[in-house]
Write a protein that holds these residues in place. Structure first.
Motif, PDB file in Angstrom:
ATOM      1  N   VAL A 111       0.856  -1.189   0.000  1.00 32.97           N
ATOM      2  CA  VAL A 111       0.000   0.000   0.000  1.00 32.97           C
ATOM      3  C   VAL A 111       0.895   1.242   0.000  1.00 32.97           C
ATOM      4  O   VAL A 111       1.619   1.500   0.966  1.00 32.97           O
ATOM      5  CB  VAL A 111      -0.930   0.028   1.227  1.00 32.97           C
ATOM      6  CG1 VAL A 111      -1.839   1.263   1.175  1.00 32.97           C
ATOM      7  CG2 VAL A 111      -1.750  -1.255   1.313  1.00 32.97           C
ATOM      8  N   HIS A 112       0.848   1.981  -1.096  1.00 34.07           N
ATOM      9  CA  HIS A 112       1.571   3.256  -1.176  1.00 34.07           C
ATOM     10  C   HIS A 112       0.566   4.395  -1.005  1.00 34.07           C
ATOM     11  O   HIS A 112      -0.634   4.229  -1.254  1.00 34.07           O
ATOM     12  CB  HIS A 112       2.292   3.375  -2.517  1.00 34.07           C
ATOM     13  CG  HIS A 112       3.440   2.415  -2.664  1.00 34.07           C
ATOM     14  ND1 HIS A 112       4.759   2.778  -2.504  1.00 34.07           N
ATOM     15  CD2 HIS A 112       3.451   1.083  -2.954  1.00 34.07           C
ATOM     16  CE1 HIS A 112       5.540   1.748  -2.684  1.00 34.07           C
ATOM     17  NE2 HIS A 112       4.772   0.687  -2.961  1.00 34.07           N
ATOM     18  N   PHE A 113       1.063   5.554  -0.611  1.00 34.45           N
ATOM     19  CA  PHE A 113       0.188   6.696  -0.300  1.00 34.45           C
ATOM     20  C   PHE A 113       0.429   7.844  -1.265  1.00 34.45           C
ATOM     21  O   PHE A 113       1.573   8.166  -1.605  1.00 34.45           O
ATOM     22  CB  PHE A 113       0.417   7.141   1.143  1.00 34.45           C
ATOM     23  CG  PHE A 113       0.070   6.079   2.147  1.00 34.45           C
ATOM     24  CD1 PHE A 113      -1.199   6.018   2.694  1.00 34.45           C
ATOM     25  CD2 PHE A 113       1.007   5.116   2.508  1.00 34.45           C
ATOM     26  CE1 PHE A 113      -1.520   5.019   3.609  1.00 34.45           C
ATOM     27  CE2 PHE A 113       0.698   4.114   3.422  1.00 34.45           C
ATOM     28  CZ  PHE A 113      -0.577   4.055   3.972  1.00 34.45           C
ATOM     29  N   ALA A 114      -0.668   8.435  -1.699  1.00 33.57           N
ATOM     30  CA  ALA A 114      -0.584   9.542  -2.665  1.00 33.57           C
ATOM     31  C   ALA A 114      -0.246  10.854  -1.957  1.00 33.57           C
ATOM     32  O   ALA A 114      -0.699  11.101  -0.836  1.00 33.57           O
ATOM     33  CB  ALA A 114      -1.910   9.682  -3.407  1.00 33.57           C
ATOM     34  N   PRO A 115       0.550  11.707  -2.609  1.00 33.70           N
ATOM     35  CA  PRO A 115       0.832  13.041  -2.064  1.00 33.70           C
ATOM     36  C   PRO A 115      -0.301  13.999  -2.387  1.00 33.70           C
ATOM     37  O   PRO A 115      -1.238  13.659  -3.117  1.00 33.70           O
ATOM     38  CB  PRO A 115       2.121  13.439  -2.773  1.00 33.70           C
ATOM     39  CG  PRO A 115       2.005  12.786  -4.115  1.00 33.70           C
ATOM     40  CD  PRO A 115       1.284  11.472  -3.873  1.00 33.70           C
ATOM     41  N   ARG A 116      -0.186  15.190  -1.893  1.00 35.99           N
ATOM     42  CA  ARG A 116      -1.225  16.200  -2.121  1.00 35.99           C
ATOM     43  C   ARG A 116      -1.393  16.526  -3.599  1.00 35.99           C
ATOM     44  O   ARG A 116      -2.519  16.711  -4.074  1.00 35.99           O
ATOM     45  CB  ARG A 116      -0.877  17.471  -1.342  1.00 35.99           C
ATOM     46  CG  ARG A 116      -1.915  18.573  -1.484  1.00 35.99           C
ATOM     47  CD  ARG A 116      -1.571  19.753  -0.607  1.00 35.99           C
ATOM     48  NE  ARG A 116      -2.579  20.797  -0.690  1.00 35.99           N
ATOM     49  CZ  ARG A 116      -2.570  21.902   0.039  1.00 35.99           C
ATOM     50  NH1 ARG A 116      -1.594  22.109   0.902  1.00 35.99           N
ATOM     51  NH2 ARG A 116      -3.521  22.801  -0.101  1.00 35.99           N
ATOM     52  N   ASN A 117      -0.281  16.595  -4.341  1.00 35.52           N
ATOM     53  CA  ASN A 117      -0.387  16.961  -5.758  1.00 35.52           C
ATOM     54  C   ASN A 117      -0.800  15.791  -6.640  1.00 35.52           C
ATOM     55  O   ASN A 117      -0.966  15.948  -7.849  1.00 35.52           O
ATOM     56  CB  ASN A 117       0.926  17.560  -6.259  1.00 35.52           C
ATOM     57  CG  ASN A 117       2.096  16.587  -6.186  1.00 35.52           C
ATOM     58  OD1 ASN A 117       1.912  15.387  -5.990  1.00 35.52           O
ATOM     59  ND2 ASN A 117       3.310  17.112  -6.333  1.00 35.52           N
ATOM     60  N   GLY A 118      -0.950  14.607  -6.048  1.00 32.85           N
ATOM     61  CA  GLY A 118      -1.440  13.453  -6.789  1.00 32.85           C
ATOM     62  C   GLY A 118      -0.441  12.805  -7.720  1.00 32.85           C
ATOM     63  O   GLY A 118      -0.785  11.912  -8.497  1.00 32.85           O
ATOM     64  N   SER A 119       0.822  13.250  -7.665  1.00 34.81           N
ATOM     65  CA  SER A 119       1.837  12.692  -8.560  1.00 34.81           C
ATOM     66  C   SER A 119       2.756  11.745  -7.807  1.00 34.81           C
ATOM     67  O   SER A 119       3.419  12.133  -6.842  1.00 34.81           O
ATOM     68  CB  SER A 119       2.665  13.831  -9.173  1.00 34.81           C
ATOM     69  OG  SER A 119       3.691  13.322  -9.997  1.00 34.81           O
ATOM     70  N   GLY A 120       2.776  10.479  -8.231  1.00 34.72           N
ATOM     71  CA  GLY A 120       3.644   9.497  -7.596  1.00 34.72           C
ATOM     72  C   GLY A 120       3.132   9.102  -6.231  1.00 34.72           C
ATOM     73  O   GLY A 120       1.931   9.112  -5.960  1.00 34.72           O
ATOM     74  N   SER A 121       4.061   8.772  -5.336  1.00 34.26           N
ATOM     75  CA  SER A 121       3.700   8.376  -3.976  1.00 34.26           C
ATOM     76  C   SER A 121       4.598   9.103  -2.995  1.00 34.26           C
ATOM     77  O   SER A 121       5.610   9.702  -3.376  1.00 34.26           O
ATOM     78  CB  SER A 121       3.830   6.859  -3.797  1.00 34.26           C
ATOM     79  OG  SER A 121       5.190   6.454  -3.993  1.00 34.26           O
ATOM     80  N   VAL A 122       4.222   9.049  -1.726  1.00 32.89           N
ATOM     81  CA  VAL A 122       4.975   9.769  -0.717  1.00 32.89           C
ATOM     82  C   VAL A 122       5.125   8.918   0.543  1.00 32.89           C
ATOM     83  O   VAL A 122       4.258   8.118   0.863  1.00 32.89           O
ATOM     84  CB  VAL A 122       4.263  11.112  -0.378  1.00 32.89           C
ATOM     85  CG1 VAL A 122       2.916  10.867   0.254  1.00 32.89           C
ATOM     86  CG2 VAL A 122       5.123  11.982   0.519  1.00 32.89           C
ATOM     87  N   GLY A 123       6.228   9.109   1.224  1.00 34.27           N
ATOM     88  CA  GLY A 123       6.416   8.461   2.522  1.00 34.27           C
ATOM     89  C   GLY A 123       6.645   6.961   2.457  1.00 34.27           C
ATOM     90  O   GLY A 123       6.948   6.381   1.412  1.00 34.27           O
ATOM     91  N   THR A 124       6.455   6.353   3.612  1.00 33.66           N
ATOM     92  CA  THR A 124       6.716   4.927   3.789  1.00 33.66           C
ATOM     93  C   THR A 124       5.501   4.097   3.375  1.00 33.66           C
ATOM     94  O   THR A 124       4.390   4.357   3.847  1.00 33.66           O
ATOM     95  CB  THR A 124       7.035   4.638   5.268  1.00 33.66           C
ATOM     96  OG1 THR A 124       8.113   5.475   5.679  1.00 33.66           O
ATOM     97  CG2 THR A 124       7.397   3.181   5.476  1.00 33.66           C
ATOM     98  N   PRO A 125       5.668   3.109   2.500  1.00 32.37           N
ATOM     99  CA  PRO A 125       4.535   2.239   2.141  1.00 32.37           C
ATOM    100  C   PRO A 125       4.284   1.211   3.239  1.00 32.37           C
ATOM    101  O   PRO A 125       5.121   1.011   4.130  1.00 32.37           O
ATOM    102  CB  PRO A 125       5.012   1.573   0.852  1.00 32.37           C
ATOM    103  CG  PRO A 125       6.498   1.531   0.993  1.00 32.37           C
ATOM    104  CD  PRO A 125       6.881   2.773   1.734  1.00 32.37           C
ATOM    105  N   ALA A 126       3.123   0.571   3.163  1.00 30.09           N
ATOM    106  CA  ALA A 126       2.805  -0.507   4.103  1.00 30.09           C
ATOM    107  C   ALA A 126       2.846  -1.833   3.358  1.00 30.09           C
ATOM    108  O   ALA A 126       2.395  -1.922   2.210  1.00 30.09           O
ATOM    109  CB  ALA A 126       1.431  -0.282   4.715  1.00 30.09           C
TER     110      ALA A 126
END
Length: 241
Positions: free
Chosen positions: A197-212
């Motif tokens: 599970v990856h998390f989307a950033p505010r701008n919706g481009s790519g992913s951000v932070g640590t995945p689960a």
């Protein structure tokens, strides 16, 4: 003899009277001349240095007063404009501080759980619970990868909420996973074991932070039509899709 003396006396008297008359005329002439001389400063008052200085002083005073008022007015206006801008900025900053949002929800500040549900069939429920001390924002939808998939799972666009879901400390957000679509055709169905599970950033481009990284419930069967909803504020909203 008396006649001669009388004539002489009369002539002397005439001389004296003529002298008095001349003296009177000169006095009247001097008086008139003096009156005119005294009147000249009044008629010439505007051209006197004192009068000119007074006039200039008045003009300067008016100009200074007007300029000061205008400058003060502009300064007040400018001050109000700047103050208003600062107040607006302050309010925005205070709102941000009040919400305590630490940015996007990621594997570093939430606990992620995936579970089976009875209804609807062929669905899983993905739950994130804020384990931090500040709120986080669950942007867009979870970016899912089953096992060694090379692309993320399709997102159900109809499930997009009206606003971003903010998750307060100890609270949760939800997303539903459709494991299969409409039957028919070769959809490459298979049993999956792992879920990233990856998390989307505010701008919706790519992913951000640590995945689960999660282990799927036993016998989780999915196919190429699998899809996931946007993050929702309740499980019931997520499982509507």
């Amino acid at each position: 003899m008396r006649t001669i003396r009388s004539r002489t006396a009369a002539a002397a008297t005439a001389v004296v009277l003529a002298g008095l008359s001349l003296t009177a005329c000169e006095s009247d002439s001097d008086a008139a001349s003096g009156a005119q001389s005294a009147a000249r400063p009044e008629s010439g008052a505007p051209s006197q240095p004192g009068g000119g200085a007074g006039g200039t002083g008045k003009a300067d005073g008016e100009g200074s007063g007007s300029g000061s008022g205008s400058s003060s007015g502009q300064g007040a206006s400018s001050g109000q404009g700047k103050g208003g801008g600062k107040t607006g900025g302050g309010a925005g900053a205070n709102q941000g501080a009040g919400s305590g949002s630490s940015g996007a929800c990621t594997g570093a500040n939430v606990k992620v759980v995936v579970s089976k549900v009875k209804r609807p069939i062929n669905h899983l429920l993905l739950t994130i619970t804020n384990s931090g001390s500040r709120a986080c924002d669950a942007y867009s939808a979870p970016l899912l990868g089953f096992d060694d998939d090379q692309s993320v799972t399709r997102i159900i666009e109809d499930s997009k909420p009206q606003s971003v879901v903010t998750v307060a400390p100890g609270r949760s957000a939800y997303a539903a996973i459709q494991l299969s679509g409409e039957p028919g055709g070769d959809t490459h169905g298979r049993t999956a074991q792992r879920l990233s599970v990856h998390f989307a950033p505010r701008n919706g481009s790519g992913s951000v932070g640590t995945p689960a990284k999660l282990t799927l419930p036993a016998n989780t069967h999915k196919d190429d039509n699998a899809a996931v909803t946007y993050w929702q504020s309740s499980a019931s909203d997520a499982l509507t899709y």
